[in-house]
Design a protein around this motif. Structure first.
Motif, short mmCIF file in Angstrom:
data_model
loop_
_atom_site.label_atom_id
_atom_site.label_comp_id
_atom_site.label_asym_id
_atom_site.label_seq_id
_atom_site.Cartn_x
_atom_site.Cartn_y
_atom_site.Cartn_z
N GLU A 81 0.69 -1.28 0.05
CA GLU A 81 0.02 -0.03 -0.05
C GLU A 81 0.84 1.16 -0.03
O GLU A 81 0.73 2.39 -0.69
N LEU A 82 1.88 1.18 0.84
CA LEU A 82 2.70 2.59 0.82
C LEU A 82 3.43 2.89 -0.59
O LEU A 82 3.58 3.88 -0.74
N ALA A 83 4.08 1.69 -1.13
CA ALA A 83 4.66 1.92 -2.61
C ALA A 83 3.43 2.54 -3.39
O ALA A 83 3.96 3.41 -4.28
N ILE A 84 2.09 1.91 -3.11
CA ILE A 84 1.11 2.65 -4.17
C ILE A 84 1.11 3.94 -3.78
O ILE A 84 0.74 5.08 -4.75
N LEU A 85 0.81 4.55 -2.54
CA LEU A 85 0.86 5.76 -2.08
C LEU A 85 1.89 6.66 -2.65
O LEU A 85 1.71 7.86 -3.27
N GLU A 86 3.18 6.26 -2.59
CA GLU A 86 4.20 6.80 -3.35
C GLU A 86 4.20 6.96 -4.71
O GLU A 86 4.58 8.10 -5.23
N PHE A 87 3.64 5.98 -5.35
CA PHE A 87 3.40 6.03 -6.73
C PHE A 87 2.18 7.32 -7.26
O PHE A 87 2.52 7.89 -7.95
N ILE A 88 1.17 7.13 -6.23
CA ILE A 88 0.34 8.18 -6.53
C ILE A 88 1.07 9.74 -6.42
O ILE A 88 0.68 10.62 -7.27
N HIS A 89 1.80 9.81 -5.24
CA HIS A 89 2.40 11.07 -5.14
C HIS A 89 3.36 11.44 -6.18
O HIS A 89 3.27 12.67 -6.81
N LEU A 90 4.08 10.39 -6.72
CA LEU A 90 4.89 10.76 -7.76
C LEU A 90 4.00 11.00 -9.20
O LEU A 90 4.46 12.10 -9.63
N LEU A 91 3.09 10.46 -9.21
CA LEU A 91 1.97 10.96 -10.32
C LEU A 91 1.74 12.45 -10.49
O LEU A 91 1.85 13.25 -11.23
N VAL A 92 1.21 12.52 -9.01
CA VAL A 92 0.67 14.03 -8.88
C VAL A 92 1.96 15.16 -8.88
O VAL A 92 1.69 16.14 -9.58
N GLU A 93 3.25 14.66 -8.59
CA GLU A 93 4.21 15.48 -8.74
C GLU A 93 4.62 15.82 -10.11
O GLU A 93 4.90 16.85 -10.63
N THR A 94 4.57 14.81 -10.90
CA THR A 94 5.00 14.85 -12.31
C THR A 94 3.88 15.71 -13.00
O THR A 94 4.27 16.45 -13.79
N MET A 95 2.69 15.48 -12.76
CA MET A 95 1.61 16.34 -13.33
C MET A 95 2.02 17.87 -12.87
O MET A 95 1.68 18.66 -13.64
N ASP A 96 2.15 18.08 -11.62
CA ASP A 96 2.44 19.50 -11.27
C ASP A 96 3.45 20.18 -11.83
O ASP A 96 3.41 21.22 -12.28
N ARG A 97 4.66 19.31 -12.17
CA ARG A 97 5.77 19.70 -12.87
C ARG A 97 5.18 20.12 -14.13
O ARG A 97 5.77 21.45 -14.81
N HIS A 98 4.42 19.44 -14.93
CA HIS A 98 4.17 19.69 -16.29
C HIS A 98 3.25 20.90 -16.18
O HIS A 98 3.24 21.60 -17.12
N PHE A 99 1.91 20.68 -15.67
CA PHE A 99 0.83 21.65 -15.61
C PHE A 99 1.08 22.86 -14.70
O PHE A 99 0.27 24.02 -15.06
N GLY A 100 2.01 22.69 -13.89
CA GLY A 100 2.02 23.75 -12.69
C GLY A 100 0.91 23.92 -11.67
O GLY A 100 -0.20 24.41 -11.98
N ASN A 101 0.88 22.71 -10.69
CA ASN A 101 -0.02 22.76 -9.77
C ASN A 101 -1.44 22.11 -10.33
O ASN A 101 -2.30 22.74 -10.61
N VAL A 102 -1.27 20.95 -11.04
CA VAL A 102 -2.24 20.43 -11.57
C VAL A 102 -3.79 20.59 -10.91
O VAL A 102 -3.71 20.51 -9.90
N CYS A 103 -4.68 20.76 -11.70
CA CYS A 103 -5.99 20.90 -11.46
C CYS A 103 -6.98 19.97 -12.29
O CYS A 103 -6.53 19.34 -13.16
N GLU A 104 -8.27 19.82 -11.66
CA GLU A 104 -9.20 18.92 -12.63
C GLU A 104 -9.18 19.49 -14.04
O GLU A 104 -9.38 18.69 -15.06
N LEU A 105 -9.29 20.79 -14.17
CA LEU A 105 -9.42 21.21 -15.57
C LEU A 105 -8.26 20.91 -16.41
O LEU A 105 -8.38 20.52 -17.62
N ASP A 106 -7.10 21.03 -15.80
CA ASP A 106 -5.73 20.54 -16.47
C ASP A 106 -6.15 19.16 -17.14
O ASP A 106 -5.93 18.66 -18.34
N ILE A 107 -6.62 18.15 -16.32
CA ILE A 107 -6.67 16.75 -16.78
C ILE A 107 -7.98 16.82 -17.88
O ILE A 107 -7.76 16.05 -18.86
#
Length: 146
Positions: A81-107
């Protein structure tokens, strides 16, 4: 070698609307709709004091809320479970880096980019890439070319 720990990844808003769904096992559209409805109701009903893991049917659901979006990952019961939580965090950080604070509209407006990032990170239900630079470089190359 164990394969396919991740069965599906969902991004859902606070109202329970699915904004992104990626499946790594075959389910009919009706099965997907029913499963998403059940899981979303179950996870969104939980409060902040409850843990981020829920068992549902033959899945373990690991979820995390970021602003107005819930990221839900369905995995096999023996997955970490902790590895998957870390994966989710990585996904969000990656999207943040691309979109600049990712939000629902970006997706919503860049769904193909969100899927592309996921495809760079996960292949056949297994996490294959964790470097943000490596995940984003193909997208950046495509943007330069267009």
């Amino acid at each position: 070698m164990k394969e396919m720990g991740i069965r599906f990844i969902l991004m859902v808003n606070k109202q329970g609307q699915t904004r992104l769904a990626q499946y790594y096992e075959w389910l009919t559209l009706e099965e997907r709709r029913a499963l998403e409805g059940e899981i979303v109701r179950k996870c969104l009903a939980r409060n902040e004091q409850q843990c981020s893991f829920v068992e549902h049917r033959n899945y373990k659901i690991v979820y995390r809320r970021y602003a107005s979006l819930f990221f839900l990952v369905g995995v096999e019961n023996d997955e970490n479970e902790l590895a998957i939580l870390e994966f989710i965090h990585l996904l969000v950080e990656t999207m943040d880096r691309h979109f600049g604070n990712v939000c629902e509209l970006d997706i919503m407006f860049h769904l193909e980019k969100a899927h592309f990032m996921l495809e760079e990170m996960v292949m056949n239900g297994s996490i294959v890439e964790t470097s943000k630079a490596n995940i984003l470089s193909p997208i950046q190359l495509m943007e330069k070319a267009s």
